[in-house]
Design an enzyme around this catalytic site. Structure first.
Site, PDB file in Angstrom:
ATOM      1  CB  CYS A 145      -0.923   0.008   1.213  1.00 25.70           C
ATOM      2  SG  CYS A 145      -2.009   1.461   1.248  1.00 25.70           S
ATOM      3  CE  LYS A 177      -1.523  -6.477  -4.480  1.00 24.67           C
ATOM      4  NZ  LYS A 177      -1.029  -5.109  -4.660  1.00 24.67           N
ATOM      5  CG  ASN A 235       1.286  -2.483 -16.884  1.00 21.07           C
ATOM      6  OD1 ASN A 235       1.022  -1.469 -16.248  1.00 21.07           O
ATOM      7  ND2 ASN A 235       2.506  -2.774 -17.283  1.00 21.07           N
TER       8      ASN A 235
END
Length: 486
Positions: free
Chosen positions: A108, A147, A210
């Protein structure tokens, strides 16, 4: 049953998932996850949960996980943000029976993560991250995953990933942007970084960034060799992305609203999803955009959705043969399609064009131009000005808050430790000290309890010798308490 690791965990527990819905704050709730699963998603994450709040607040646990238990919603990974190994693991222990893995958010990039000291702002603190993952890997019955965002340097990103793998991370999601790449500065994610990480580690890797359509997913897997691809923005604008379809917006919106009827969630979540789904159409029907923003009930949102559907169907009926989509869109605005976020220069051009056409200033322009002139203030600031005529919005006149020595939040003006209330409370408790500025009286209350114990002993043992023994006992209690505090 032994805990599965690495490839075996991805293959058996996660069922070789290739299509993944990202953890999204206030957006990847149960209703949205179920919609996404119906349209091709094979694995979903919960929204990011705050470990400390999850640990202390039963209502937070019920609203964000316990109350959402659903057999269709598996496999599921619960994501936490945290910066303390014990807090993270204790929160994860409360969640592990409701999911298939626990994910630590190290990606984040938002300001709230910087203030709270979590997410991508932990990526330089490798010792802390090692301790968090080692402890989680040891204590939890489900695997621990991470992540991350990349560093500008590929070599450092690879070493970072290898460190996490060595600590016990069983699956790694790599967002191919740095923590500085966000909002209008997001730019293009680096699949080169992701490919390098994939080659350097032996655990499964998911790619993020993307991804706007199914062909992007297939190309990403082919170029980087990852096990799966995660989508956030692309999924919000087209929940059927993983099916390779571009359905009519109202089909997705109506199906989502039906699920919400069965699995309720806050109205703000529903409104945000419809703003994403109808994004391009709401640029055409501005009045309905305002109605959607103001509506206060789920029934009201359903009505706005129905009106948008009718407007689009009317437009389709009046469409001329050979007519092409406007505004450079690949499809007509009533079809689910990606939203390409404009860069800083393009956004400036858009703002100037909209100001010229509509006489409306963009948010950034207002912030730059307004210096207290009521004609240039936003509506919200004008309301504040009416309530308090002396209020000023000049940034140079804003008070500068001193920061907490521990976490960077604003400190208490009268705090004896120069800390915010949260950090002050921890230190005062640990040291059995007082902080009148924050109303924390650990030392005073402790001394009062000792005094009360002493008086009780005097009452119960009325002899001089007994009182002497009581005094010795009090001294022993005080010494023991001081030793424990130290």
């Amino acid at each position: 049953m032994p805990k599965l690791r690495g490839e075996a965990f991805w293959r058996e527990t996660l069922r070789s998932a290739h299509y993944v819905v990202a953890p999204m704050v206030d957006q990847s709730e149960l209703a949205w996850r179920l919609l996404s699963r119906r349209h091709g998603a094979q694995l979903c994450y919960t929204p990011m949960l705050h470990a400390q709040v999850f640990l202390r607040d039963a209502n937070y646990r019920r609203e964000n996980l316990y109350g959402e238990a659903c057999p269709e919603d598996r496999p599921l990974i619960v994501q936490f943000c945290a910066n303390d190994p014990e807090v993270f693991v204790q929160a994860a222990l409360l969640a592990q029976d409701y999911c298939d893995a626990i994910d630590l958010n190290l990606g984040c990039p938002q300001m709230i993560a910087k203030r709270g000291h979590y997410g991508a702002f932990l990526q330089e603190e490798w010792d802390l991250l090692q301790r968090m993952i080692l402890l989680a890997n040891e204590k939890l019955s489900v695997p621990i995953t991470c992540k991350i965002r990349v560093f500008p340097e590929i070599d450092k990103t690879v070493k970072y990933a290898q460190m996490l793998e060595k600590a016990g991370c069983q699956l790694l999601t790599v967002h191919g942007r740095t923590k500085e790449q966000k909002g209008p500065l997001a730019g293009v994610a680096s699949w080169e970084h992701i490919q390098a990480v994939r080659k350097a580690v032996s655990i499964p890797v998911f790619a993020n960034g993307n991804i706007q359509c199914l062909s992007d997913v297939e190309e990403c897997i082919r170029k980087t060799g990852v096990h799966g691809v995660m989508s956030a923005e692309g999924n919000l604008h087209n929940p059927a992305l993983f099916e390779g379809r571009n359905p009519l917006v109202w089909e997705m919106a109506e199906e989502y609203l039906e699920i919400v009827q069965k699995y309720p969630c806050p109205l703000s979540y529903v409104r945000a999803h419809l703003f994403k789904l109808w994004h391009h159409t709401l640029q055409v029907y501005q009045q309905l955009r305002e109605e959607l923003a103001k509506v206060k009930t789920l029934e009201g949102i359903v009505d706005v959705n129905r009106e948008l559907k009718l407007r689009c169907q009317e437009e389709i009926a009046n469409q001329k043969e050979g007519e092409k989509p406007k505004e450079g869109l690949p499809f007509f605005h009533w079809i689910c399609q990606p939203y390409i976020r404009p860069g800083p220069k393009e956004r400036c051009k858009e703002n100037r064009a909209s100001e010229t056409e509509k006489g409306v200033r963009g948010k950034r322009a207002l912030e730059e131009e307004e210096d207290g002139n009521p004609e240039l203030l936003s509506k919200n600031k004008q309301k504040k000005k009416l309530r308090n005529p002396n209020k000023t919005f000049d940034p140079s006149l804003k008070p500068k808050y001193a920061k907490c020595d521990q976490c960077g939040n604003p400190k208490g003006n009268k705090c004896v430790f120069n800390m915010c209330r949260g950090c002050c409370k921890k230190r005062a408790f640990k040291e059995t000290a007082d902080c009148p500025g924050h109303g924390l009286l650990f030392k005073t209350k402790y001394e009062k309890s000792l005094s009360w114990q002493s008086s009780q002993r005097v009452i119960q043992t009325p002899g001089l010798s007994r009182r002497g023994e009581g005094a010795v006992g009090d001294a022993a209690v005080l010494k023991e308490a001081c030793d424990s505090a130290v």
